[in-house]
Design a protein around this motif. Structure first.
Motif, PDB file in Angstrom:
ATOM      1  N   LEU A   1       0.841  -1.208   0.000  1.00 46.07           N
ATOM      2  CA  LEU A   1       0.000   0.000   0.000  1.00 46.07           C
ATOM      3  C   LEU A   1       0.868   1.248   0.000  1.00 46.07           C
ATOM      4  CD1 LEU A   1      -2.728  -1.153   2.515  1.00 46.07           C
ATOM      5  CD2 LEU A   1      -3.105  -0.610   0.096  1.00 46.07           C
ATOM      6  N   VAL A   2       1.921   1.257   0.805  1.00 42.03           N
ATOM      7  CA  VAL A   2       2.854   2.388   0.825  1.00 42.03           C
ATOM      8  C   VAL A   2       3.536   2.512  -0.538  1.00 42.03           C
ATOM      9  CG1 VAL A   2       5.042   3.211   1.818  1.00 42.03           C
ATOM     10  CG2 VAL A   2       3.203   2.383   3.324  1.00 42.03           C
ATOM     11  N   HIS A   3       4.016   1.395  -1.068  1.00 41.96           N
ATOM     12  CA  HIS A   3       4.701   1.386  -2.357  1.00 41.96           C
ATOM     13  C   HIS A   3       3.793   1.937  -3.465  1.00 41.96           C
ATOM     14  CE1 HIS A   3       7.799  -0.238  -5.110  1.00 41.96           C
ATOM     15  NE2 HIS A   3       6.777  -0.532  -5.914  1.00 41.96           N
TER      16      HIS A   3
ATOM     17  N   ALA B   1       1.675   6.504  -6.993  1.00 38.70           N
ATOM     18  CA  ALA B   1       0.570   7.400  -7.338  1.00 38.70           C
ATOM     19  C   ALA B   1       0.973   8.866  -7.271  1.00 38.70           C
ATOM     20  CB  ALA B   1      -0.621   7.148  -6.405  1.00 38.70           C
ATOM     21  N   GLN B   2       2.049   9.138  -6.560  1.00 35.92           N
ATOM     22  CA  GLN B   2       2.532  10.514  -6.409  1.00 35.92           C
ATOM     23  C   GLN B   2       3.743  10.798  -7.296  1.00 35.92           C
ATOM     24  OE1 GLN B   2       2.027  11.756  -1.976  1.00 35.92           O
ATOM     25  NE2 GLN B   2       2.475   9.556  -2.053  1.00 35.92           N
ATOM     26  N   GLY B   3       4.054   9.868  -8.201  1.00 38.46           N
ATOM     27  CA  GLY B   3       5.125  10.103  -9.156  1.00 38.46           C
ATOM     28  C   GLY B   3       6.454   9.457  -8.826  1.00 38.46           C
ATOM     29  N   TRP B   4       6.560   8.784  -7.696  1.00 42.52           N
ATOM     30  CA  TRP B   4       7.800   8.075  -7.368  1.00 42.52           C
ATOM     31  C   TRP B   4       7.962   6.903  -8.330  1.00 42.52           C
ATOM     32  CZ3 TRP B   4      11.273   9.197  -3.353  1.00 42.52           C
ATOM     33  CH2 TRP B   4      10.890  10.228  -2.504  1.00 42.52           C
ATOM     34  N   ASP B   5       9.213   6.610  -8.697  1.00 44.83           N
ATOM     35  CA  ASP B   5       9.467   5.524  -9.621  1.00 44.83           C
ATOM     36  C   ASP B   5      10.764   4.818  -9.253  1.00 44.83           C
ATOM     37  OD1 ASP B   5       8.674   4.139 -12.151  1.00 44.83           O
ATOM     38  OD2 ASP B   5      10.666   4.818 -12.740  1.00 44.83           O
ATOM     39  N   HIS B   6      10.835   3.535  -9.509  1.00 44.37           N
ATOM     40  CA  HIS B   6      12.053   2.777  -9.207  1.00 44.37           C
ATOM     41  C   HIS B   6      12.590   2.048 -10.434  1.00 44.37           C
ATOM     42  CE1 HIS B   6       9.592  -0.890  -9.167  1.00 44.37           C
ATOM     43  NE2 HIS B   6       8.729  -0.194  -8.452  1.00 44.37           N
ATOM     44  N   GLU B   7      11.988   2.298 -11.589  1.00 48.17           N
ATOM     45  CA  GLU B   7      12.407   1.579 -12.787  1.00 48.17           C
ATOM     46  C   GLU B   7      13.271   2.409 -13.732  1.00 48.17           C
ATOM     47  OE1 GLU B   7       8.961  -0.245 -14.548  1.00 48.17           O
ATOM     48  OE2 GLU B   7       8.679  -1.566 -12.827  1.00 48.17           O
ATOM     49  N   ASN B   8      13.345   3.724 -13.517  1.00 48.25           N
ATOM     50  CA  ASN B   8      14.108   4.572 -14.434  1.00 48.25           C
ATOM     51  C   ASN B   8      15.595   4.579 -14.144  1.00 48.25           C
ATOM     52  OD1 ASN B   8      11.899   5.333 -15.969  1.00 48.25           O
ATOM     53  ND2 ASN B   8      11.446   7.104 -14.695  1.00 48.25           N
TER      54      ASN B   8
ATOM     55  N   ASP C   1      16.941   6.516  -8.439  1.00 44.84           N
ATOM     56  CA  ASP C   1      15.508   6.636  -8.127  1.00 44.84           C
ATOM     57  C   ASP C   1      15.041   5.472  -7.262  1.00 44.84           C
ATOM     58  OD1 ASP C   1      15.346   8.953  -9.631  1.00 44.84           O
ATOM     59  OD2 ASP C   1      14.261   8.033 -11.305  1.00 44.84           O
ATOM     60  N   ALA C   2      15.488   4.267  -7.606  1.00 50.73           N
ATOM     61  CA  ALA C   2      15.097   3.070  -6.850  1.00 50.73           C
ATOM     62  C   ALA C   2      15.588   3.156  -5.409  1.00 50.73           C
ATOM     63  CB  ALA C   2      15.639   1.817  -7.523  1.00 50.73           C
ATOM     64  N   GLN C   3      16.820   3.592  -5.225  1.00 52.61           N
ATOM     65  CA  GLN C   3      17.380   3.707  -3.876  1.00 52.61           C
ATOM     66  C   GLN C   3      16.665   4.778  -3.063  1.00 52.61           C
ATOM     67  OE1 GLN C   3      21.511   4.317  -4.907  1.00 52.61           O
ATOM     68  NE2 GLN C   3      21.971   2.130  -4.761  1.00 52.61           N
ATOM     69  N   GLU C   4      16.323   5.892  -3.705  1.00 57.15           N
ATOM     70  CA  GLU C   4      15.618   6.973  -3.016  1.00 57.15           C
ATOM     71  C   GLU C   4      14.207   6.522  -2.604  1.00 57.15           C
ATOM     72  OE1 GLU C   4      14.472  11.692  -3.624  1.00 57.15           O
ATOM     73  OE2 GLU C   4      15.250  10.553  -5.319  1.00 57.15           O
ATOM     74  N   MET C   5      13.512   5.854  -3.525  1.00 57.42           N
ATOM     75  CA  MET C   5      12.165   5.384  -3.217  1.00 57.42           C
ATOM     76  C   MET C   5      12.202   4.331  -2.107  1.00 57.42           C
ATOM     77  SD  MET C   5       9.287   3.915  -5.813  1.00 57.42           S
ATOM     78  CE  MET C   5       7.702   3.350  -5.233  1.00 57.42           C
ATOM     79  N   GLU C   6      13.141   3.412  -2.201  1.00 59.92           N
ATOM     80  CA  GLU C   6      13.270   2.361  -1.189  1.00 59.92           C
ATOM     81  C   GLU C   6      13.559   2.946   0.191  1.00 59.92           C
ATOM     82  OE1 GLU C   6      16.557  -1.001  -0.291  1.00 59.92           O
ATOM     83  OE2 GLU C   6      15.619  -1.165  -2.263  1.00 59.92           O
ATOM     84  N   ALA C   7      14.449   3.914   0.247  1.00 56.50           N
ATOM     85  CA  ALA C   7      14.781   4.544   1.528  1.00 56.50           C
ATOM     86  C   ALA C   7      13.561   5.251   2.120  1.00 56.50           C
ATOM     87  CB  ALA C   7      15.933   5.529   1.350  1.00 56.50           C
ATOM     88  N   TYR C   8      12.779   5.902   1.275  1.00 52.06           N
ATOM     89  CA  TYR C   8      11.580   6.585   1.746  1.00 52.06           C
ATOM     90  C   TYR C   8      10.546   5.575   2.244  1.00 52.06           C
ATOM     91  CZ  TYR C   8       7.957  10.202   1.907  1.00 52.06           C
ATOM     92  OH  TYR C   8       6.973  11.079   2.321  1.00 52.06           O
TER      93      TYR C   8
END
Length: 151
Positions: free
Chosen positions: A111-113, A118-125, A129-136
Protein backbone atom coordinates in the motif's frame (compact mmCIF):
# COMPACT_ATOMS: atom_id res chain seq x y z
CA UNK A 1 4.00 16.81 9.77
CA UNK A 2 0.20 16.35 9.85
CA UNK A 3 -1.32 13.46 7.95
CA UNK A 4 -3.12 14.26 4.73
CA UNK A 5 -6.85 13.88 4.12
CA UNK A 6 -7.85 10.70 2.33
CA UNK A 7 -11.08 9.64 0.69
CA UNK A 8 -10.78 5.84 0.48
CA UNK A 9 -12.80 3.21 -1.32
CA UNK A 10 -11.78 -0.33 -0.31
CA UNK A 11 -13.04 -3.09 -2.62
CA UNK A 12 -12.64 -6.85 -2.62
CA UNK A 13 -13.06 -8.71 -5.89
CA UNK A 14 -13.51 -12.44 -6.34
CA UNK A 15 -10.55 -13.76 -4.36
CA UNK A 16 -9.69 -17.10 -2.78
CA UNK A 17 -9.56 -17.14 1.05
CA UNK A 18 -11.40 -13.81 1.11
CA UNK A 19 -11.86 -13.83 4.90
CA UNK A 20 -8.10 -14.08 5.45
CA UNK A 21 -7.44 -11.09 3.20
CA UNK A 22 -10.26 -9.02 4.68
CA UNK A 23 -8.86 -9.72 8.17
CA UNK A 24 -5.40 -8.53 7.06
CA UNK A 25 -6.86 -5.33 5.59
CA UNK A 26 -9.20 -3.64 8.07
CA UNK A 27 -10.18 -0.22 6.78
CA UNK A 28 -8.37 1.68 9.56
CA UNK A 29 -5.10 -0.12 8.75
CA UNK A 30 -5.41 0.66 5.04
CA UNK A 31 -6.18 4.33 5.82
CA UNK A 32 -3.20 4.61 8.16
CA UNK A 33 -0.73 3.05 5.71
CA UNK A 34 -1.80 5.22 2.79
CA UNK A 35 -2.05 8.45 4.79
CA UNK A 36 1.50 8.00 6.09
CA UNK A 37 2.74 7.80 2.49
CA UNK A 38 0.84 10.84 1.21
CA UNK A 39 2.34 14.28 0.65
CA UNK A 40 -1.02 15.71 -0.50
CA UNK A 41 -4.70 15.01 0.04
CA UNK A 42 -5.99 12.08 -1.98
CA UNK A 43 -8.90 10.09 -3.36
CA UNK A 44 -7.76 6.49 -3.65
CA UNK A 45 -9.53 3.27 -4.47
CA UNK A 46 -7.88 0.08 -3.24
CA UNK A 47 -9.11 -3.07 -4.95
CA UNK A 48 -8.04 -6.54 -3.88
CA UNK A 49 -8.30 -8.95 -6.83
CA UNK A 50 -7.75 -12.57 -7.75
CA UNK A 51 -5.06 -13.91 -10.04
CA UNK A 52 -7.18 -13.78 -13.19
CA UNK A 53 -8.17 -10.11 -12.79
CA UNK A 54 -4.64 -9.15 -11.74
CA UNK A 55 -3.13 -10.86 -14.76
CA UNK A 56 -5.65 -9.31 -17.16
CA UNK A 57 -4.99 -5.80 -15.83
CA UNK A 58 -1.20 -6.21 -15.92
CA UNK A 59 -1.42 -7.57 -19.47
CA UNK A 60 -3.76 -4.81 -20.67
CA UNK A 61 -1.92 -1.87 -19.15
CA UNK A 62 1.70 -2.99 -18.89
CA UNK A 63 1.81 -5.70 -21.59
CA UNK A 64 3.11 -8.20 -19.00
CA UNK A 65 1.26 -11.52 -19.02
CA UNK A 66 1.33 -12.34 -15.30
CA UNK A 67 -0.31 -11.11 -12.13
CA UNK A 68 1.87 -8.75 -10.11
CA UNK A 69 1.60 -7.76 -6.45
CA UNK A 70 0.45 -4.15 -6.90
CA UNK A 71 -0.59 -2.02 -9.86
CA UNK A 72 -0.95 1.73 -9.52
CA UNK A 73 -3.19 3.71 -11.82
CA UNK A 74 -2.48 7.38 -11.14
CA UNK A 75 -4.91 9.80 -12.74
CA UNK A 76 -4.00 13.07 -11.07
CA UNK A 77 -1.26 14.25 -8.71
CA UNK A 78 -2.20 17.87 -8.03
CA UNK A 79 -3.91 19.45 -6.23
CA UNK A 80 -5.30 16.10 -5.05
CA UNK A 81 -3.81 12.67 -5.72
CA UNK A 82 -6.39 10.53 -7.53
CA UNK A 83 -5.45 6.89 -8.04
CA UNK A 84 -6.45 3.25 -8.00
CA UNK A 85 -4.26 0.67 -6.29
CA UNK A 86 -4.91 -2.91 -7.36
CA UNK A 87 -3.39 -5.63 -5.20
CA UNK A 88 -3.46 -9.27 -6.28
CA UNK A 89 -4.34 -11.34 -3.21
CA UNK A 90 -2.77 -14.67 -4.28
CA UNK A 91 0.49 -12.98 -5.28
CA UNK A 92 0.63 -10.97 -2.04
CA UNK A 93 -0.04 -14.10 0.02
CA UNK A 94 2.62 -16.10 -1.83
CA UNK A 95 5.23 -13.33 -1.45
CA UNK A 96 4.44 -12.84 2.25
CA UNK A 97 5.00 -16.55 2.87
CA UNK A 98 8.23 -16.60 0.82
CA UNK A 99 9.54 -13.53 2.66
CA UNK A 100 8.54 -14.77 6.11
CA UNK A 101 6.23 -11.80 6.70
CA UNK A 102 2.70 -11.58 7.92
CA UNK A 103 0.09 -11.00 5.27
CA UNK A 104 -0.87 -7.71 6.95
CA UNK A 105 2.75 -6.47 6.97
CA UNK A 106 3.21 -7.26 3.28
CA UNK A 107 -0.07 -5.57 2.36
CA UNK A 108 1.03 -2.48 4.32
CA UNK A 109 4.34 -2.37 2.44
CA UNK A 110 2.57 -2.66 -0.91
CA UNK A 111 0.00 0.00 0.00
CA UNK A 112 2.85 2.39 0.83
CA UNK A 113 4.70 1.39 -2.36
CA UNK A 114 1.63 1.89 -4.56
CA UNK A 115 0.80 5.21 -2.90
CA UNK A 116 4.30 6.50 -3.64
CA UNK A 117 3.87 5.48 -7.29
CA UNK A 118 0.57 7.40 -7.34
CA UNK A 119 2.53 10.51 -6.41
CA UNK A 120 5.13 10.10 -9.16
CA UNK A 121 7.80 8.08 -7.37
CA UNK A 122 9.47 5.52 -9.62
CA UNK A 123 12.05 2.78 -9.21
CA UNK A 124 12.41 1.58 -12.79
CA UNK A 125 14.11 4.57 -14.43
CA UNK A 126 17.38 4.55 -12.52
CA UNK A 127 19.24 2.95 -9.64
CA UNK A 128 19.31 6.32 -7.88
CA UNK A 129 15.51 6.64 -8.13
CA UNK A 130 15.10 3.07 -6.85
CA UNK A 131 17.38 3.71 -3.88
CA UNK A 132 15.62 6.97 -3.02
CA UNK A 133 12.16 5.38 -3.22
CA UNK A 134 13.27 2.36 -1.19
CA UNK A 135 14.78 4.54 1.53
CA UNK A 136 11.58 6.58 1.75
CA UNK A 137 9.45 3.42 1.93
CA UNK A 138 11.64 2.06 4.74
CA UNK A 139 11.27 5.33 6.67
CA UNK A 140 7.48 5.35 6.24
CA UNK A 141 7.21 1.70 7.30
CA UNK A 142 9.40 2.36 10.34
CA UNK A 143 6.99 5.16 11.28
CA UNK A 144 4.22 2.57 11.08
CA UNK A 145 6.16 0.22 13.36
CA UNK A 146 7.25 -2.20 10.64
CA UNK A 147 10.76 -3.43 9.88
CA UNK A 148 12.69 -2.92 6.66
CA UNK A 149 11.05 -5.11 3.99
CA UNK A 150 14.23 -5.18 1.91
CA UNK A 151 16.39 -7.01 4.42
Amino acid sequence: MPLQQLQLSLQFGNIPNAARHRAALPRHVVLRAIRHALADDAEITVRIVGEEEGRALNNSYRKKDYATNVLTFDYEQEPVVVADLVLCAPVVAREAKEQGKTLAAHYTHLLVHGTLHAQGWDHENSTADAQEMEAYEVAILAGLGLSNPYL
